[in-house]
Design an enzyme around this catalytic site. Structure first.
Site, short mmCIF file in Angstrom:
data_model
loop_
_atom_site.label_atom_id
_atom_site.label_comp_id
_atom_site.label_asym_id
_atom_site.label_seq_id
_atom_site.Cartn_x
_atom_site.Cartn_y
_atom_site.Cartn_z
CB CYS A 1 -0.95 0.18 1.29
SG CYS A 1 -1.93 -1.51 1.19
CG HIS B 1 -1.70 4.56 5.44
ND1 HIS B 1 -1.74 4.10 4.02
CD2 HIS B 1 -1.81 3.30 6.09
CE1 HIS B 1 -1.89 3.04 3.95
NE2 HIS B 1 -1.81 2.37 5.20
CD GLU C 1 -1.32 7.86 9.34
OE1 GLU C 1 -0.80 8.51 8.53
OE2 GLU C 1 -2.10 7.07 9.14
CE LYS D 1 -5.48 4.41 2.66
NZ LYS D 1 -4.56 5.58 2.67
CG HIS E 1 -6.44 0.75 1.80
ND1 HIS E 1 -5.42 1.58 0.84
CD2 HIS E 1 -5.44 0.13 2.76
CE1 HIS E 1 -4.01 1.23 1.18
NE2 HIS E 1 -4.17 0.41 2.52
CG PHE F 1 0.07 -5.99 4.07
CD1 PHE F 1 -0.47 -4.98 5.25
CD2 PHE F 1 -0.81 -6.71 3.74
CE1 PHE F 1 -1.81 -5.21 5.80
CE2 PHE F 1 -2.01 -7.08 4.39
CZ PHE F 1 -2.59 -6.47 5.31
#
Length: 541
Positions: free
Chosen positions: A292, A432, A443, A463, A468, A528
């Site tokens: 991502c 994010h 975050e 998002k 996403h 990831f």
């Protein structure tokens, strides 16, 4: 190429080293240990198997040297190196005279090192003055197929999350996504390719070409571009999963039933390759896949190609389309998705205490990055300036963020250093924030640690409205960030009804759009594998 800057092989630091080494051997003026030490520095990346060793010593070494360096030279028939050994009467230039004098006194190695440094200084492009600007944008999203429509929907707080219609997902625990309901390649992609390509490639091609149109790159303008300095770097986290899945189904019957394009159209690099092929662009062309965080990696690397003088123009970003059974099933198996099926528009809720996972989205985002003077010369509209960015790795877990947020903090700090700005200058962050229980909070804590004392700071998550987009997320969010700079409005955080404990809503944009004079904006993307990325934009001044 070696020797391109001069008819003499003295233009090559590698040949300079060979000359010096042979002088030391034949004149007895060098220490072998010194030669080895100098060689091990690896000052020149250029190498040639023909130049890696010399048979014998003395005159035979000199002869081998002349032969080899003549092969390096673009003009071997008049190579000045041969005059060094009396084979012609060409007058010696200043460097040759210095080398001869040094060789007779045993100082060849020192002079060679000095000449090597001179060559590096002369050949190094003046990269410190090259600035990178955004001159065009293209998107394919569930909220619109052009940057203005897309951003206007974001400002209005409209959600693109809905029930999946592309396939029957009634047996899945998750049945919602940021699915693109209507999409056309007409006028952008040849019909024959449209039938064969995976959607991730179709989204990529259309968004890429739309970015050119948005940037005012007509056929006449394109004709003036140096195609060798135009590149494409658009990545994908998942690649052509639908093409690959179809190939597996065909294989169950016979390999003869397989699509002959299944391998190239499934690989992540082929989108960039096909776009470059279509445009005739011969500069940097490849794909990065860092889950991502893919888009940010592509954007920063593209900017670096421009800064280093390897390109003047770059199309960059990301594209993904995995709202298919294997894609949905895979993320369900990871237990990463929201199951708020009865209320799709409320499912993606970053920082809300009732969040239960992220919502898959699909689409593409592409930025047209350009070297400032190149853009000004053609009269391009400059939307924003790209200041810099950074990457780090959590080195902690495949899918979970580091509990201490060290990787994210380091990434942000390095991005600020690369951009050459202070943390106080950042007053907008496109986070994010995917709507996952662990990721959002970690975050937020990292952002609070880095910027928490800034009273002007506003943070939001795109998002919350489009879900996403995996490898495309960073690019689409970069478009949103640039649009915020252009318009002076930042979009709301929708569904933030009950903020998580420890989250100060003063830092977060509220449920309505807010006016903000952006000084510098940060956009985060994490993937990831522990991939962290941060990029920074600012108004062009």
């Amino acid at each position: 190429m070696v020797g391109a800057a001069s008819s003499s092989c003295y233009a090559s630091p590698l040949c300079t080293w060979f000359v010096a080494a042979c002088m030391s051997v034949s004149h007895g003026g060098g220490d072998s240990r010194q030669a080895v030490a100098f060689k091990s520095t690896g000052r020149s990346r250029r190498s040639n198997s023909k130049c890696s060793a010399f048979p014998g010593s003395g005159s035979s070494v000199q002869h081998a040297l002349v032969t080899t360096c003549n092969q390096y030279s673009n003009n071997s028939s008049s190579n000045a190196l041969s005059s060094l050994f009396g084979s012609n009467s060409v007058s010696l230039n200043r460097n040759q005279r210095r080398l001869n004098r040094a060789a007779s006194s045993g100082g060849a190695m020192a002079i060679a090192m000095d000449m090597d440094k001179e060559a590096m200084v002369i050949n190094k492009p003046p990269t410190e003055q090259r600035r990178v600007v955004v001159t065009g944008m293209g998107v394919e999203t569930s909220l619109g197929h052009d940057p203005n429509t897309f951003y206007e929907n974001l400002l209005q707080g409209n959600s693109g999350i809905s029930q999946i219609e592309n396939f029957d997902c009634s047996e899945f625990p998750t049945r919602i996504a940021g699915e693109i309901k209507s999409f056309s390649t007409e006028g952008w992609v040849a019909p024959k390719l449209s039938k064969r390509m995976d959607k991730f490639m179709l989204y990529l091609l259309t968004a890429g070409k739309k970015a050119l149109v948005d940037g005012g790159v007509t056929e006449e303008v394109m004709a003036e571009f140096d195609k060798a300095k135009c590149g494409v770097l658009i990545g994908s986290a998942m690649g052509g999963m639908k093409v690959f899945q179809d190939a597996i189904e065909a294989m169950k019957i016979s390999y003869k039933k397989m699509n002959p394009f299944c391998v190239p159209f499934a690989t992540t690099n082929m989108g960039s390759a096909m776009l470059a092929l279509d445009l005739g662009w011969m500069g940097p062309n490849y794909s990065i896949s860092t889950a991502c965080a893919t888009s940010n990696f592509c954007i920063l690397n593209s900017a670096n190609h421009i800064i280093k003088g390897e390109a003047d123009v770059m199309l960059c970003g990301g594209s993904d389309s995995v709202i298919i059974p294997i894609g949905l099933g895979g993320f369900v198996a990871c237990r990463a998705l929201s199951q708020r099926n009865n209320d799709p528009t409320k499912a993606s809720r970053p920082w809300d205490s009732n969040r239960d996972g992220f919502v898959m989205g699909e689409g593409a985002g592409v930025l047209l990055l350009e070297e400032l003077e190149h853009a000004k010369k053609r009269g391009a509209t400059i939307y924003a300036e790209f200041l810099g960015g950074s990457f780090t790795c959590d080195a902690y877990h495949m899918t979970e963020p580091r509990p201490d947020g060290a990787g994210v903090i380091l990434c942000i700090e390095r991005a600020l250093a690369d951009a050459g700005i202070s943390k106080e200058q950042i007053n907008y962050i496109n986070a994010h924030a995917t709507s996952t229980p662990a990721g959002d909070l970690k975050e937020y804590q990292a952002l609070s640690h880095c910027f928490g004392q800034n009273p002007e700071l506003k943070v939001n998550s795109t998002k919350s409205m489009i879900g996403h987009l995996l490898g495309a997320a960073g690019a689409v969010e970069a478009v949103a960030t640039v649009q915020a700079i252009r318009t002076g409005w930042v979009h709301p955080n929708i569904n933030l009804e009950s903020p998580d404990n420890g989250v100060d809503t003063k830092l977060l944009v509220g449920p309505e759009k807010e006016r903000l004079n952006i000084k510098a904006a940060l956009s985060n993307s994490f993937g990831f594998g522990g991939h962290n990325s941060s990029i920074i934009f600012a108004p062009y001044k």
